[in-house]
Design an enzyme around this catalytic site. Structure first.
Site, PDB file in Angstrom:
ATOM      1  N   CYS A  53       0.581  -1.332  -0.088  1.00 20.06           N
ATOM      2  CA  CYS A  53      -0.179  -0.098  -0.125  1.00 20.06           C
ATOM      3  C   CYS A  53       0.870   0.760   0.074  1.00 20.06           C
ATOM      4  O   CYS A  53       0.268   1.895  -0.545  1.00 20.06           O
ATOM      5  CB  CYS A  53      -1.004   0.397   1.005  1.00 20.06           C
ATOM      6  SG  CYS A  53      -2.003  -1.270   1.462  1.00 20.06           S
ATOM      7  N   ARG A 136      -8.134  -5.063  -2.515  1.00 22.60           N
ATOM      8  CA  ARG A 136      -7.805  -3.050  -3.960  1.00 22.60           C
ATOM      9  C   ARG A 136      -8.521  -3.642  -5.091  1.00 22.60           C
ATOM     10  O   ARG A 136      -8.126  -3.625  -6.186  1.00 22.60           O
ATOM     11  CB  ARG A 136      -6.028  -3.275  -4.765  1.00 22.60           C
ATOM     12  CG  ARG A 136      -4.826  -3.326  -3.865  1.00 22.60           C
ATOM     13  CD  ARG A 136      -3.951  -4.132  -3.664  1.00 22.60           C
ATOM     14  NE  ARG A 136      -2.712  -4.433  -2.829  1.00 22.60           N
ATOM     15  CZ  ARG A 136      -2.386  -4.176  -1.553  1.00 22.60           C
ATOM     16  NH1 ARG A 136      -2.826  -2.927  -1.225  1.00 22.60           N
ATOM     17  NH2 ARG A 136      -1.168  -4.633  -0.746  1.00 22.60           N
TER      18      ARG A 136
END
Ligand code: BEZ
Length: 236
Positions: A53, A136
């Site tokens: 991330c 995601r």
């Protein structure tokens, strides 16, 4: 108590983007109404203070201006609280140097979603992948608030931001020129024109009488220069 179907329901391409109000690192937002007139990418990440991330946020933040120049704003989300978001973004700016990127300031809003209200509305929770983290997800929402494309990635796979940019440009090019874009299309490559009937008759297509290049009656392309595409899509 919500059912598993309610928790994992997802909006689909062509749907109106589900509405929500949220607190973000840049103040409160009303989605999608605050973005009326712009394209916007709403994307989720699994958790703050995690490496994949972090690499994604650094990349997206570094490219924010490029997306803005293609009329596209960015909004992130995870199931973390605001103070975690603020601390993580500060750590990225102060401490992380990665692939030539450093002192990266994330200026686009990052939504706090500890209640999972937004994650549930957008099908970002996929319990067989993770019961505690969003996957995601990437939602491309057009200036009228309609979802135009959706991409999901698992927790372990960082996104390709060149591809996200290509999608934003290709969707706008398809709208502006009323065409479709073939496999691996980039601005300057030939585009696909509509079916026989709406774009010339099958006979004229095959006789080479239309301003197009036909491989067969159902597969015709035409040229649109990179300049024409970018003139339409990019801000001057
Ligand atoms: C990461 O961003 O590194 C990550 C987050 C959740 C699970 C696995 C990896």
């Amino acid at each position: 108590m919500e059912t598993i179907q309610e928790i994992t329901a997802m909006p689909r391409i062509g749907d109106k983007a589900p509405e929500f109000q949220a607190v973000t690192t840049q103040g409160p937002i009303n989605f999608p109404s605050d973005y009326k007139g712009d394209w916007v990418i709403l994307f989720s990440h699994p958790a703050d203070f995690t490496p994949v991330c972090t690499s994604e946020f650094m990349t997206f933040a570094t490219q924010e201006e490029k997306f803005a120049n293609a009329n596209c704003k960015l909004v992130g989300l995870s199931i973390d609280g605001l103070y975690s978001h603020i601390a993580w973004l500060r750590s990225i700016k102060d401490k992380i140097e990665y692939k030539g990127m450093k002192n990266v300031e994330v200026k686009f809003p990052l939504i706090e979603d500890i209640t999972m209200n937004v994650a549930k509305k957008y099908g970002m929770l996929q319990p067989n992948e993770s019961s505690t983290k969003a996957v995601r997800a990437v939602f491309f929402v057009d200036p009228k608030g309609i979802i135009r494309a959706i991409i999901y990635y698992p927790l372990s796979l960082g996104r390709n931001f060149d591809e996200l940019y290509r999608v934003v440009v290709a969707l706008q090019a398809a709208d502006a020129f009323e065409v479709a874009t073939p496999a691996d299309w980039y601005p300057g490559d030939d585009v696909i024109i509509g079916p026989a009937g709406s774009c010339g008759t099958a006979e004229n297509r095959m006789a080479g009488k239309e301003d197009m290049d036909c491989k067969d009656w159902y597969f015709c392309t035409k040229k649109i220069s990179k300049e024409e595409i970018l003139n339409k899509v990019l801000k001057k």
